[in-house]
Scaffold this active site. Structure first.
Site, PDB file in Angstrom:
ATOM      1  N   GLU A   1       0.826  -1.335  -0.061  1.00 48.74           N
ATOM      2  CA  GLU A   1      -0.317   0.033   0.007  1.00 48.74           C
ATOM      3  C   GLU A   1       0.932   1.365  -0.042  1.00 48.74           C
TER       4      GLU A   1
ATOM      5  N   TYR B   1       3.389   1.883   2.327  1.00 50.26           N
ATOM      6  CA  TYR B   1       3.802   2.256   2.991  1.00 50.26           C
ATOM      7  C   TYR B   1       5.762   2.179   3.610  1.00 50.26           C
TER       8      TYR B   1
ATOM      9  N   ARG C   1       2.795  -8.890   4.651  1.00 47.52           N
ATOM     10  CA  ARG C   1       1.826  -8.094   3.514  1.00 47.52           C
ATOM     11  C   ARG C   1       2.030  -7.948   2.494  1.00 47.52           C
TER      12      ARG C   1
ATOM     13  N   HIS D   1      -1.688   3.540  -2.166  1.00 38.16           N
ATOM     14  CA  HIS D   1      -2.823   4.503  -1.460  1.00 38.16           C
ATOM     15  C   HIS D   1      -2.498   5.498  -2.352  1.00 38.16           C
TER      16      HIS D   1
ATOM     17  N   GLN E   1     -18.230   4.529   3.005  1.00 35.07           N
ATOM     18  CA  GLN E   1     -18.968   5.982   2.994  1.00 35.07           C
ATOM     19  C   GLN E   1     -18.261   5.883   4.495  1.00 35.07           C
TER      20      GLN E   1
HETATM   21  P1  FAD Z   1     -36.084   6.487   0.355  1.00 37.59           P
HETATM   22  O1  FAD Z   1     -35.384   5.090  -0.212  1.00 37.59           O
HETATM   23  O2  FAD Z   1     -36.378   7.317  -0.719  1.00 37.59           O
HETATM   24  O3  FAD Z   1     -37.292   5.205   0.232  1.00 37.59           O
HETATM   25  C1  FAD Z   1     -38.957   5.931   1.197  1.00 37.59           C
HETATM   26  C2  FAD Z   1     -39.935   5.129   0.203  1.00 37.59           C
HETATM   27  O4  FAD Z   1     -41.461   5.014   0.883  1.00 37.59           O
HETATM   28  C3  FAD Z   1     -40.519   4.239  -1.146  1.00 37.59           C
HETATM   29  O5  FAD Z   1     -39.935   2.895  -1.583  1.00 37.59           O
HETATM   30  C4  FAD Z   1     -41.507   4.932  -1.217  1.00 37.59           C
HETATM   31  O6  FAD Z   1     -42.147   4.287  -1.738  1.00 37.59           O
HETATM   32  C5  FAD Z   1     -42.070   5.229   0.314  1.00 37.59           C
HETATM   33  N1  FAD Z   1     -43.260   5.832   0.531  1.00 37.59           N
HETATM   34  C6  FAD Z   1     -43.620   7.486  -0.075  1.00 37.59           C
HETATM   35  N2  FAD Z   1     -44.078   7.623   0.562  1.00 37.59           N
HETATM   36  C7  FAD Z   1     -45.338   7.145   0.912  1.00 37.59           C
HETATM   37  C8  FAD Z   1     -46.439   6.743   1.425  1.00 37.59           C
HETATM   38  N3  FAD Z   1     -47.169   7.851   1.353  1.00 37.59           N
HETATM   39  N4  FAD Z   1     -46.938   5.047   1.788  1.00 37.59           N
HETATM   40  C9  FAD Z   1     -45.744   4.580   1.977  1.00 37.59           C
HETATM   41  N5  FAD Z   1     -44.591   4.602   1.102  1.00 37.59           N
HETATM   42  C10 FAD Z   1     -44.400   5.590   0.130  1.00 37.59           C
HETATM   43  N6  FAD Z   1     -27.607   7.139  -1.193  1.00 37.59           N
HETATM   44  C11 FAD Z   1     -26.141   6.666  -0.825  1.00 37.59           C
HETATM   45  O7  FAD Z   1     -25.037   6.577   0.964  1.00 37.59           O
HETATM   46  N7  FAD Z   1     -24.779   6.229  -1.079  1.00 37.59           N
HETATM   47  C12 FAD Z   1     -25.028   6.464  -2.665  1.00 37.59           C
HETATM   48  O8  FAD Z   1     -23.653   5.940  -3.541  1.00 37.59           O
HETATM   49  C13 FAD Z   1     -26.264   6.526  -3.007  1.00 37.59           C
HETATM   50  N8  FAD Z   1     -26.192   6.297  -4.394  1.00 37.59           N
HETATM   51  C14 FAD Z   1     -27.790   6.715  -5.014  1.00 37.59           C
HETATM   52  C15 FAD Z   1     -28.201   6.134  -6.520  1.00 37.59           C
HETATM   53  C16 FAD Z   1     -29.046   6.938  -6.963  1.00 37.59           C
HETATM   54  C17 FAD Z   1     -28.952   7.072  -8.482  1.00 37.59           C
HETATM   55  C18 FAD Z   1     -30.108   7.845  -5.950  1.00 37.59           C
HETATM   56  C19 FAD Z   1     -31.166   8.038  -6.507  1.00 37.59           C
HETATM   57  C20 FAD Z   1     -29.648   7.314  -4.871  1.00 37.59           C
HETATM   58  C21 FAD Z   1     -28.573   7.297  -4.388  1.00 37.59           C
HETATM   59  N9  FAD Z   1     -28.653   7.425  -2.860  1.00 37.59           N
HETATM   60  C22 FAD Z   1     -27.160   6.799  -2.068  1.00 37.59           C
HETATM   61  C23 FAD Z   1     -29.380   7.787  -1.366  1.00 37.59           C
HETATM   62  C24 FAD Z   1     -30.181   6.735  -0.672  1.00 37.59           C
HETATM   63  O9  FAD Z   1     -30.685   6.325  -1.853  1.00 37.59           O
HETATM   64  C25 FAD Z   1     -30.759   7.227  -0.192  1.00 37.59           C
HETATM   65  O10 FAD Z   1     -30.308   8.468   0.992  1.00 37.59           O
HETATM   66  C26 FAD Z   1     -32.213   6.330   0.961  1.00 37.59           C
HETATM   67  O11 FAD Z   1     -32.566   5.202  -0.513  1.00 37.59           O
HETATM   68  C27 FAD Z   1     -32.870   7.852   1.997  1.00 37.59           C
HETATM   69  O12 FAD Z   1     -33.418   6.503   2.789  1.00 37.59           O
HETATM   70  P2  FAD Z   1     -35.173   6.446   3.067  1.00 37.59           P
HETATM   71  O13 FAD Z   1     -35.035   5.071   3.154  1.00 37.59           O
HETATM   72  O14 FAD Z   1     -34.843   7.816   4.301  1.00 37.59           O
HETATM   73  O15 FAD Z   1     -35.754   7.036   1.336  1.00 37.59           O
HETATM   74  P1  NAP Z   2     -27.084  16.909  -4.218  1.00 34.53           P
HETATM   75  O1  NAP Z   2     -25.794  15.895  -3.931  1.00 34.53           O
HETATM   76  O2  NAP Z   2     -27.472  17.986  -2.749  1.00 34.53           O
HETATM   77  O3  NAP Z   2     -26.681  17.247  -5.212  1.00 34.53           O
HETATM   78  C1  NAP Z   2     -27.618  18.204  -5.997  1.00 34.53           C
HETATM   79  C2  NAP Z   2     -26.967  18.957  -7.194  1.00 34.53           C
HETATM   80  O4  NAP Z   2     -28.099  19.581  -7.994  1.00 34.53           O
HETATM   81  C3  NAP Z   2     -26.179  19.976  -7.182  1.00 34.53           C
HETATM   82  O5  NAP Z   2     -25.105  19.510  -7.830  1.00 34.53           O
HETATM   83  C4  NAP Z   2     -26.786  21.357  -6.829  1.00 34.53           C
HETATM   84  O6  NAP Z   2     -25.490  22.583  -7.437  1.00 34.53           O
HETATM   85  C5  NAP Z   2     -27.333  21.138  -7.830  1.00 34.53           C
HETATM   86  N1  NAP Z   2     -28.936  21.918  -7.456  1.00 34.53           N
HETATM   87  C6  NAP Z   2     -28.958  22.066  -6.007  1.00 34.53           C
HETATM   88  N2  NAP Z   2     -30.503  22.754  -6.408  1.00 34.53           N
HETATM   89  C7  NAP Z   2     -30.695  23.175  -7.710  1.00 34.53           C
HETATM   90  C8  NAP Z   2     -31.780  24.058  -7.843  1.00 34.53           C
HETATM   91  N3  NAP Z   2     -32.514  25.060  -7.404  1.00 34.53           N
HETATM   92  N4  NAP Z   2     -31.427  24.404  -9.378  1.00 34.53           N
HETATM   93  C9  NAP Z   2     -30.587  23.671 -10.454  1.00 34.53           C
HETATM   94  N5  NAP Z   2     -29.560  23.106  -9.354  1.00 34.53           N
HETATM   95  C10 NAP Z   2     -29.712  23.154  -8.213  1.00 34.53           C
HETATM   96  O7  NAP Z   2     -27.797  16.085  -4.296  1.00 34.53           O
HETATM   97  P2  NAP Z   2     -28.469  14.404  -5.245  1.00 34.53           P
HETATM   98  O8  NAP Z   2     -26.857  14.371  -6.294  1.00 34.53           O
HETATM   99  O9  NAP Z   2     -29.249  15.055  -6.011  1.00 34.53           O
HETATM  100  O10 NAP Z   2     -27.962  13.373  -4.566  1.00 34.53           O
HETATM  101  C11 NAP Z   2     -28.764  12.773  -3.234  1.00 34.53           C
HETATM  102  C12 NAP Z   2     -27.468  12.452  -1.933  1.00 34.53           C
HETATM  103  O11 NAP Z   2     -27.477  11.067  -2.126  1.00 34.53           O
HETATM  104  C13 NAP Z   2     -26.493  13.340  -2.107  1.00 34.53           C
HETATM  105  O12 NAP Z   2     -27.044  13.868  -0.406  1.00 34.53           O
HETATM  106  C14 NAP Z   2     -25.864  12.666  -1.562  1.00 34.53           C
HETATM  107  O13 NAP Z   2     -24.771  11.841  -0.362  1.00 34.53           O
HETATM  108  C15 NAP Z   2     -25.978  10.974  -2.034  1.00 34.53           C
HETATM  109  N6  NAP Z   2     -25.875   9.816  -3.035  1.00 34.53           N
HETATM  110  C16 NAP Z   2     -24.591   9.269  -3.020  1.00 34.53           C
HETATM  111  C17 NAP Z   2     -23.423   8.770  -3.998  1.00 34.53           C
HETATM  112  C18 NAP Z   2     -22.383   8.603  -3.442  1.00 34.53           C
HETATM  113  O14 NAP Z   2     -21.358   8.041  -4.441  1.00 34.53           O
HETATM  114  N7  NAP Z   2     -21.368   8.603  -1.729  1.00 34.53           N
HETATM  115  C19 NAP Z   2     -23.377   9.067  -5.234  1.00 34.53           C
HETATM  116  C20 NAP Z   2     -25.447   9.381  -5.664  1.00 34.53           C
HETATM  117  C21 NAP Z   2     -25.942  10.289  -4.293  1.00 34.53           C
HETATM  118  P3  NAP Z   2     -25.491  23.938  -7.531  1.00 34.53           P
HETATM  119  O15 NAP Z   2     -26.500  24.813  -6.570  1.00 34.53           O
HETATM  120  O16 NAP Z   2     -23.935  23.965  -7.624  1.00 34.53           O
HETATM  121  O17 NAP Z   2     -25.492  24.171  -9.206  1.00 34.53           O
HETATM  122 FE1  SF4 Z   3     -17.358   0.174   4.662  1.00 36.31          FE
HETATM  123 FE2  SF4 Z   3     -20.072  -1.159   5.335  1.00 36.31          FE
HETATM  124 FE3  SF4 Z   3     -19.357   0.347   2.666  1.00 36.31          FE
HETATM  125 FE4  SF4 Z   3     -18.195  -2.454   3.673  1.00 36.31          FE
HETATM  126  S1  SF4 Z   3     -20.524  -1.336   3.114  1.00 36.31           S
HETATM  127  S2  SF4 Z   3     -17.308  -0.205   2.534  1.00 36.31           S
HETATM  128  S3  SF4 Z   3     -17.598  -2.029   5.672  1.00 36.31           S
HETATM  129  S4  SF4 Z   3     -18.912   1.244   4.804  1.00 36.31           S
END
Ligand code: FAD
Ligand code: NAP
Ligand code: SF4
Length: 682
Positions: free
Chosen positions: A167, A169, A217, A255, A342
């Site tokens: 890595e 080191y 390692r 790294h 994360q």
């Molecule tokens: P949600 O996942 O939004 O779940 C809410 C649920 O509530 C849904 O299934 C919906 O159908 C249900 N619901 C809503 N209203 C009602 C109702 N009235 N009655 C019954 N059911 C209802 N996060 C990360 O940490 N790492 C990532 O790499 C990452 N990548 C992402 C990539 C993408 C493309 C997207 C879209 C999201 C990503 N996220 C990632 C974000 C992550 O998925 C969200 O932070 C997480 O899903 C939030 O969880 P939640 O349970 O709060 O809400």
């Molecule tokens: P986000 O990270 O908050 O990004 C939102 C984007 O929209 C920003 O680029 C912002 O940039 C823009 N934006 C915000 N308000 C706007 C407006 N009114 N008009 C135009 N542009 C606007 O949210 P997200 O991409 O939707 O992701 C949601 C969450 O999912 C994130 O918080 C993240 O942690 C999680 N997630 C994580 C990963 C991962 O790889 N770890 C991957 C996907 C999602 P400007 O304001 O500069 O335009």
């Molecule tokens: Fe780290 Fe848990 Fe994500 Fe695996 S799932 S990379 S142990 S935070």
């Protein structure tokens, strides 16, 4: 019933001791190593993994002297007081039936302090401190420091040590010409560069005797320019064996390498063939590592003879009972590490305690405890996304009577979209895991039912947990209702056709993910991960190469669309993505020719495309499709209406978690932890 994992579960006889199976919990710095008052938590964390059946545990790195500190006062093994403070760790692990080695690590030029030392005075690109070159005497003293630390580890009750030689080191800094430009007996020829690790092993073996595990390692491929060649690596392994190593472990890449080695887009077991090459030149056991996270993957490596053991670090955070579940033929109950980094590595690099996105109990074994309840309650959880699934299953495990509702016809919430992103296929595993947990814990699952305000009050629930997630934000841009404008939800669910030229409004995590989705060719199934061969080609890694570090010219598949990724901020795009994974997302989109534009203001969208101002300059992007990835807003009206409604004062207690509580800075780590903490306290 015969086990499907006979190789994985076979004991390993080392002559003087026997390991129960072929699973090693790889070294991982958790942040619990450095302070005496954390020893009890560290002991509980390891003991839980020993109870979970792992064959051998390796601790996070401890420094053999002060110049080897990661940062000032990081965990060290220098004197008897250090050794005594570890007795609780070894005692608890042994009580739980486990075996444990301490990793000894000198950080060299990766030390984050001004007194750092290395083979030569060459600064690392990822560290602001320039190291001083060690004098020959200092090198000899460092060899003795390793031996002293190993002897102290033995006194502390450890079953052995692992010497960290990969890595990038210190030990690795001596073996590679990139960082070793010395002219004394420790530099110059390959033989001289091998002298330092070989002398360390000899000294450790001499200090600790025969019946002590010495794992080394070694870097199976440095993945940096000026790294060791394949020939040099294959020459080092037999010398280490001769010097007294018991087991050789694998390290992949430094790294500072610009090739990802552990993030989720790295195919499973991608580097096992490198370990196989070394296995061919030694007769001691070798351990394969990197992106091994499920029993079938591990068994495949062992059955094909590529390695004698497998190392998993993050998967042991995600599920302490991984081995026991494999042994009980319950692989579908394993909480799989999705390689997101994360909550583990990203925390470590921010000097926060590591934990796990899918398992918030990791490293919090003594603090986040799920006790059986004495007063079962009737609980409704609305929303089966990560927050709701976490809350429902833990509440049910504790003995509550839980019903989980979702409007959708499947569980998983937004993870169903995340898992469709190329390179994030592991996210399906989390949905599979929770599906099984729902079944096992007896949660009553009601899909396809959208809960409306006032519905649940009549059903006699004591608690209602609102976990309804988020709604995509629709920014007020002129022309936002034009037919060429779609939301990321429509795109990822496959509900709309996307043209060949696309602009993405918003460059957060989702903007980057949608970018990846659109530049890659459509796959036969969203569950198909990229093959190892094509992934290695794209990153310019060639296992048969004799080039230093194993690096060749990358051969990238052309993108299937022309994509613009835009944001209003003037900072670099992707700056806020994960500390240890963001650079990979940025590199992939750059390789695929995505045009990244900052400082944009959105003027209008019409038949011509997207009109923006960049600074004062008007620009027309002649695109067929505009995808809104502009963040989200909380969907919390159920909670607001219920708590505002006086009539419910005598009704159930309402709770709000996950995206429904706060959309800004939401990620699944917070959603799952919030669900777990609420459930632990119900
Ligand atoms: P949600 O996942 O939004 O779940 C809410 C649920 O509530 C849904 O299934 C919906 O159908 C249900 N619901 C809503 N209203 C009602 C109702 N009235 N009655 C019954 N059911 C209802 N996060 C990360 O940490 N790492 C990532 O790499 C990452 N990548 C992402 C990539 C993408 C493309 C997207 C879209 C999201 C990503 N996220 C990632 C974000 C992550 O998925 C969200 O932070 C997480 O899903 C939030 O969880 P939640 O349970 O709060 O809400
Ligand atoms: P986000 O990270 O908050 O990004 C939102 C984007 O929209 C920003 O680029 C912002 O940039 C823009 N934006 C915000 N308000 C706007 C407006 N009114 N008009 C135009 N542009 C606007 O949210 P997200 O991409 O939707 O992701 C949601 C969450 O999912 C994130 O918080 C993240 O942690 C999680 N997630 C994580 C990963 C991962 O790889 N770890 C991957 C996907 C999602 P400007 O304001 O500069 O335009
Ligand atoms: Fe780290 Fe848990 Fe994500 Fe695996 S799932 S990379 S142990 S935070």
């Amino acid at each position: 019933m015969a086990t499907p994992y006979p190789n994985l579960l076979a004991p390993l006889d080392l002559g003087f001791t026997t390991l129960a199976n072929r699973v090693v919990m790889g070294s991982m710095h958790t942040g619990l190593e450095d302070r005496l008052w954390h020893r009890k938590k560290l002991a509980a964390y390891f003991a839980e993994r020993a109870r979970g059946g792992v064959g051998l545990i390796i601790t996070g790195g401890f420094n053999p002297n002060r110049s080897g500190w990661f940062y000032p006062f990081s965990g060290s093994m220098i004197n008897m007081a250090d050794a005594l403070s570890h007795r609780i760790v070894t005692r608890e692990v042994h009580k739980a039936g486990g075996k444990i080695c301490m990793q000894l690590l000198h950080a060299g030029r990766y030390s984050y302090h001004p007194l750092s030392r290395s083979a030569s005075a060459i600064k690392s690109p990822i560290n602001p401190f320039k190291p001083k070159a060690m004098s020959t005497k200092e090198v000899e003293r460092t060899v003795k420091d390793f031996a002293r630390a190993a002897k102290l580890a033995k006194r502390a009750g450890y079953d052995g040590v692992e010497l960290m030689g990969s890595e990038g080191y210190l030990i690795n800094q001596f073996t590679a010409p990139r960082t070793n430009q010395r002219t004394d007996k420790y530099g110059g020829s390959s033989e001289n560069r091998r002298r330092f690790p070989v002398e360390i092993v000899e000294a450790v073996r001499k200090a600790c005797g025969k019946d002590f595990i010495v794992v080394f390692r070694m870097s199976m491929m440095d993945l940096v320019p000026g790294g060791s060649t394949r020939e040099e690596i294959l020459a080092l392994a037999p010398e280490l064996e001769k010097a007294g190593v018991t087991i050789l472990n694998s390290g992949i890449g430094w790294h500072e390498a610009r090739v990802p080695t552990i993030v989720t887009s790295v195919p499973r077991a991608a580097f096992a063939d490198l370990t196989a090459n070394v296995k061919d030149v030694v007769s001691i056991p070798v351990i394969a590592s990197n992106r091994i996270n499920m029993p079938d993957v591990a068994e495949g490596i062992l059955a094909s003879g590529k390695a004698d053991m497998v190392s998993m670090a993050r998967p042991m955070l995600a599920d302490a009972h991984w081995v026991n579940k494999a042994a009980a033929n319950q692989a579908d109950e394993i909480n799989t590490c999705i390689a997101c980094n994360q909550a583990c590595l990203d925390h470590t690099f921010k000097l926060q305690r590591a934990t796990c996105l899918v398992n918030p109990q990791a490293c919090f074994e003594t603090e986040l405890v799920y006790l059986k309840t004495r007063k079962p309650r009737k609980v409704a959880v609305v929303g089966a996304g990560p927050a709701g699934m976490s809350c429902a299953t833990i509440a049910a495990e504790r003995g509550h009577d839980v019903t989980l509702f979702d409007a959708d016809d499947r569980i998983g919430g937004q993870f169903n979209m995340a898992a469709r992103i190329p390179g994030k296929e592991e996210f399906w595993e989390t949905i599979r895991y929770f599906g099984k947990r729902i079944e096992k814990t007896g949660v009553k699952l009601v899909l396809g039912r959208r809960i409306e305000h006032g519905e649940l009050e009549k059903e006699g629930f004591d608690d209602v947990v609102i976990a309804t997630g988020v709604l995509p934000r629709k920014p007020p841009i002129d022309g936002v209702n034009h037919p060429k404008v779609v939301s990321y939800v429509d795109v990822l669910r496959g509900e709309v056709e996307v043209g060949n030229r696309v602009a993405l409004i918003g460059a957060g995590g989702i903007g980057f993910d949608v970018g990846e989705f659109l530049v890659h060719a459509k796959r036969a199934s969203y569950k198909d991960a990229q093959s190892t061969e094509s992934w290695l080609r794209e990153w310019g890694v060639d296992f048969s190469s004799d080039a230093p570090g194993g690096l060749e010219k990358p051969d990238v598949e052309p993108p299937v669309r022309e994509v613009y990724l835009l944001q209003r901020k003037t900072t670099s795009l992707g700056k806020d993505l994960g500390k240890t994974s963001g650079w990979v997302h940025r590199a992939v989109l750059q390789k695929k020719g995505v045009k990244m534009m900052k400082g944009c203001s959105y003027e209008k969208i019409d038949d011509q495309g997207l009109h923006i101002l960049q600074g004062d300059e008007p620009v027309l992007l002649e695109v067929d499709t505009v995808v809104l990835c502009a963040g989200q807003e909380s969907r919390k009206e159920l909670y607001e209406l219920a708590t505002a409604d006086k009539a419910t004062a005598k009704g159930p207690s309402y709770h709000l978690i996950g995206g429904a509580e706060l959309a800004a800075e939401l990620d699944a780590k917070r959603a799952i932890r919030q669900g777990a903490e609420l459930a632990a306290g119900l």
